[in-house]
Design a protein around this motif. Sequence first.
Motif, PDB file in Angstrom:
ATOM      1  N   TYR A  20      -5.241   9.427   2.886  1.00  0.00           N
ATOM      2  CA  TYR A  20      -4.162   9.628   3.385  1.00  0.00           C
ATOM      3  C   TYR A  20      -4.300  10.645   4.661  1.00  0.00           C
TER       4      TYR A  20
ATOM      5  N   ASN B  40      -0.408   6.241   1.722  1.00  0.00           N
ATOM      6  CA  ASN B  40      -1.069   6.435   2.952  1.00  0.00           C
ATOM      7  C   ASN B  40      -1.012   7.428   3.889  1.00  0.00           C
TER       8      ASN B  40
ATOM      9  N   ASP C  84      -2.764  14.407  -1.997  1.00  0.00           N
ATOM     10  CA  ASP C  84      -2.723  12.839  -2.122  1.00  0.00           C
ATOM     11  C   ASP C  84      -1.721  12.513  -3.448  1.00  0.00           C
TER      12      ASP C  84
ATOM     13  N   GLU D 263       0.675  -1.205   0.172  1.00  0.00           N
ATOM     14  CA  GLU D 263      -0.209   0.018  -0.080  1.00  0.00           C
ATOM     15  C   GLU D 263       0.998   1.216  -0.045  1.00  0.00           C
TER      16      GLU D 263
ATOM     17  N   GLU E 197      -1.358  -1.528  -4.385  1.00  0.00           N
ATOM     18  CA  GLU E 197      -2.679  -0.492  -4.015  1.00  0.00           C
ATOM     19  C   GLU E 197      -2.447   0.820  -3.685  1.00  0.00           C
TER      20      GLU E 197
ATOM     21  N   SER F 101      -3.305   4.120  -2.031  1.00  0.00           N
ATOM     22  CA  SER F 101      -4.301   4.702  -1.142  1.00  0.00           C
ATOM     23  C   SER F 101      -5.189   5.907  -1.337  1.00  0.00           C
TER      24      SER F 101
END
Length: 375
Positions: A89, A62, A97, A59, A84, A86
């Motif tokens: 955040y 984040n 982001d 991920e 993935e 995210s």
Amino acid sequence: MPATAKLALEDGSIYAGHAFGAEGEIAGEVVFNTSMTGYQEILTDPSYCGQIVTMTYPEIGNYGVNAIDVEHESPALSGFIVREESRVYSNYRANGDLGSYLKQHGVIALSGIDTRALVRRIRTVGAMRGVISTTDLNDESLIAKAKASPSMVGRDLVSEVVPDSVVGWDSRLDEWSEIEINQRRQGQAPAGKHIVCLDFGMKWNIPRHFVSRGNRVTIIPGNRGADEVLALEPDGIFLSNGPGDPEPLTYAHDTIRQLVGKKPIFGICLGHQLLALACGAKTFKLKFGHRGANQPVFDLTTGKVEITTQNHGFAVEEESLPDCLEITHRHLNDDTIAGIRHREHNAFGIQYHPEASSGPHDSHYLFDRFQQQLS
């Protein structure tokens, strides 16, 4: 629903996922990075020019992005791949982001593929040329484009990231630098030494370390000659990191060869390789390179092990090492050379990034060692 995007490798492998960031098509050498954090520093490291970077941590995004944790003005890499993305955040320093950041800077990215399978393939076959596309989803067409894309070997990528002019780093101080300078200067006078950095695609955290020790830093394009470097009257010369194959950079070999013995020299990553080449050694391409914030290095001088950050696809060939150079560090995963020094002159190089703080402070002594040579 995110648009479909595909990655094609030159061996015929196809990975279908979701597009995020910018739309379009890009080719590059597909590599992987094992860091769990630091994706913004990776994105903005000029050493990734010409490469599509796959993150092994599942991920990414984040903690968002911010305006300070960058290593250059904008990303230089060709593309970005994650398991993935995210979309949520959370970090008090974040001001955006990851997806929007990539789109803003025109970086094509792919998510939703099995990155473990991709990394296993790269580890087995080696780093390969690839193409990411959001516009052409025909498998045969993409594979043909991957095969036709330029190789990393023999290519001068430094010319794509080298700065245009000579600048003083003080004009680009930021929050991180100011805090560190104030902390280090309490109770002591600044060293006041002048370090000239030959910039082949330098990460900004490196001059921050030099300035935080009270030095004056001038950055000069890496394609300039030795006379121009010496005309700046440096107390020490730094050879920066940068992208790609070091052997085609004959202009840098010639410059460094003329500088060895004139002033203390410190090289990091590509700078380390260029120092070795200037002294008569050769380099070779690693199967899939060393990229991540968890690379173990053994210091032959002290017997200590450092946890280091690395990002390189080439290494110095041990069999070609001239008598004037000695090995100081080794990579513990494959025993390749991770550090050298000149036996007669104040010149040394390191095949990792002491400024990246993965230890977190295991390797900061290298900046102190260079500092001592300036006096």
